[in-house]
Design an enzyme around this catalytic site. Structure first.
Site: not given
Ligand code: GLN
Length: 547
Positions: A15-16, A380, A384, A519, A521
């Protein structure tokens, strides 16, 4: 001592509640109060860290390294208050604590029971940090009547009972279904859900009623009468175009006033809503649009990348453009040429992820962005993959790969340019891991500092060279390959302060190619867009002007 608002839901899930809690937090702040938000989840996982994104959506990571429910992301995006480990709890964690106490002999031979041992543990948790804010907003996951939720509701009943009168209120969200055949909104499910609450000793002070149709005054009055709440504490909640409308919409509907009335706070401080008016202005008056391709694995489920979608929206707001994010399944590029799929996009984002599936496609997306000089943000795993792409296609390490995929497959197939991180520094101590450690809570988690290279794209975007960002990963780019990769134009633009862990890579000669091990974000807010997302969208706007 904080005042407590408990937020529960009834009738149906989704429901938010999280959004309503976050918006209420923002409105209380707008009236000059300090707030802290907290989530109580009835499931038995100790935390959502080990759940698949398909189960639970994104895992939100706090500065202090907790893996939490994505609602904590909403809380931060609306209030700007960084969540802590102690702002998220599940039944699993509560039971684990109780059972550990039992094994230690802390209960002195008593029989361990849900009441009082489990409920006491929940109450202790509710009280943590009670002096830190004017208001503590506690959202209870699930709906009233769920078997799993009962200990939480019972603990809240006791908690309210034990506190001074007037220190706690309960806000309950329900749904008013609309019957098109008779053209009526039905209040009966709401009445039943309030009855359900009453049967466990709880009574709502404020009722938030979700509805797809306007709620006539006569229905509001009826709900008030049957549910034993004041008529002006029955708050209509209609569907919104954007979640960021929620603070202003709930304010117009009288939510913050009803909450202050329930606490008898009078006169109520006047709200200053400029922050949210500006947010809405930027959203509604965007000039132009950019298209961003998100090449990932969990593309069917938008909640899996919730914070990324929001951070892109914020990046658009910073540039007064609309960002149209389109999700592309990375595996497509393992079978097909990326060009027809990616042409027409102004930027490419490769998000985080786990496991080998889809990674070859992400590597091809990174290659495409590098070669076509299209803005690339790799987060992340996305960073890589960009490093592996450079190692294979620029540095001649044809079998470059990540140890993650070898460990999963039980065979060494790759040169581990990305390796399993076994030791690193956190503050003043060393963290150590082994490949066979338990999976839960053992990654490199939470906020870590990084030092950026002067003149790099990232340093320009941040407007500085020292940053702190949140991490959630097990694997790391190996600096043993640094010289070789830098010789081919991959710049190690951000490093951990001890110089051992690559945090950011860029491509020299590319207008905007940034891979980050963390991250970003998670820290973006509509009223404070993350600098990397703001600059990434700016670069996308430049591309859109060229075509
Ligand atoms: N699987 C990768 C790691 O463990 C990247 C993890 C991710 O993108 N959060 O380093």
């Amino acid at each position: 001592m904080a005042r407590y608002v408990f937020i529960t839901g009834g009738v149906v899930s989704s429901l938010g509640k999280g959004l309503a809690s976050a918006a209420l937090g923002a409105l209380l702040q707008a009236r000059g109060f300090t707030v802290r938000l907290r989530k109580l989840d009835p499931y038995l996982n100790v935390d959502p860290g080990t759940m698949s994104p398909f189960e639970h959506g994104e895992v939100f990571v706090t500065d202090d390294g907790a893996e939490t429910d994505l609602d904590l992301g909403h809380y931060e995006r609306f209030t700007g208050v960084p969540a802590r480990k102690t702002d998220s709890i599940s039944s699993g964690r509560i039971y684990m604590n109780v059972l550990e106490n039992e094994r230690r002999g802390d209960y002195l031979g008593k029989t361990i029971q849900v009441v009082p041992h489990v409920t006491n543990e929940i109450k202790d948790f509710l009280a943590i940090g009670a002096d830190d804010a004017d208001f503590m907003l506690c959202e209870i996951g699930g709906t009233v009547g769920d078997i799993e939720g009962l200990p939480f509701f019972e603990a809240i009943r006791q908690f309210i009972h034990e506190r001074p009168r007037g220190q706690c209120i309960l806000m309950h969200l329900t749904l008013l279904p609309y019957l098109s055949a008779s053209g009526e909104l039905k209040t009966k499910p709401t009445q039943h859900s309030v009855k359900e609450l009453q049967s466990i000793g709880l009574a709502p002070d404020v009722l938030v009623c979700r509805s797809e149709h306007p709620i006539p005054d006569k229905e509001r009055a009826k709900i008030a009468l049957f549910c034993n709440v004041r008529p002006d504490a029955v708050i209509p909640a209609y569907d919104l175009k954007s979640i960021y409308e929620a603070p202003l919409a709930y304010h117009r509907a009288g939510l913050d006033q009803a909450v202050l009335d329930a606490f008898a706070i009078s006169p109520a401080p006047r709200p200053d809503l400029k922050r949210w008016e500006d947010v809405m202005d930027r959203l509604e008056n965007a000039e132009g649009q950019v298209r961003v391709a998100i090449v990932g694995k969990y593309t069917q489920l938008e909640d899996a990348y919730k914070s990324i979608a929001e951070a892109l929206t914020h990046g658009g707001m910073a540039n007064r453009v609309r960002v149209k994010a389109e999700w592309i399944d990375a595996e497509v590029f393992e079978r097909e040429d990326p060009s027809p799929h990616l042409e027409g996009f102004h930027a490419i984002l490769v998000p985080g992820g786990f496991g080998e599936r889809g990674t070859e496609g992400k590597i091809r997306a990174a290659q495409w962005a590098r070669e076509k000089k299209i803005p690339y943000l790799g987060i992340c795993l996305g960073m890589q993959m960009a490093v592996i792409e450079a190692a294979r296609n620029l540095a001649g390490l044809e079998d470059a790969g990540s140890e993650e995929f070898d460990l999963d497959a039980g065979a060494q197939r790759f040169t581990p340019v990305v390796y399993h991180l076994k030791e690193w520094v956190r503050g003043s101590h060393v963290e150590a891991r082994r490949p066979d450690d338990a999976k839960g809570g053992t990654m490199r988690l939470g906020a870590y500092e990084a030092v950026l290279a002067e003149g790099s794209v990232s340093a320009r975007a941040y407007g500085g060279t020292r940053i702190e960002e949140r991490h959630r990963h097990r694997y790391e780019v190996d600096i043993a390959y640094r010289d070789r990769l830098e010789g081919c134009g991959l710049v190690f633009a951000g490093m951990s302060p001890d110089g051992k862990l690559p945090e950011i890579v860029e491509h020299a000669g590319h207008p905007w190619f940034v891979g980050v091990q963390f991250h970003p974000e998670l820290k973006s807010k509509p009223f404070a867009p993350h600098p990397l997302f703001a600059d990434f969208v700016r670069a996308a706007v430049e591309v859109s002007r060229l075509v």
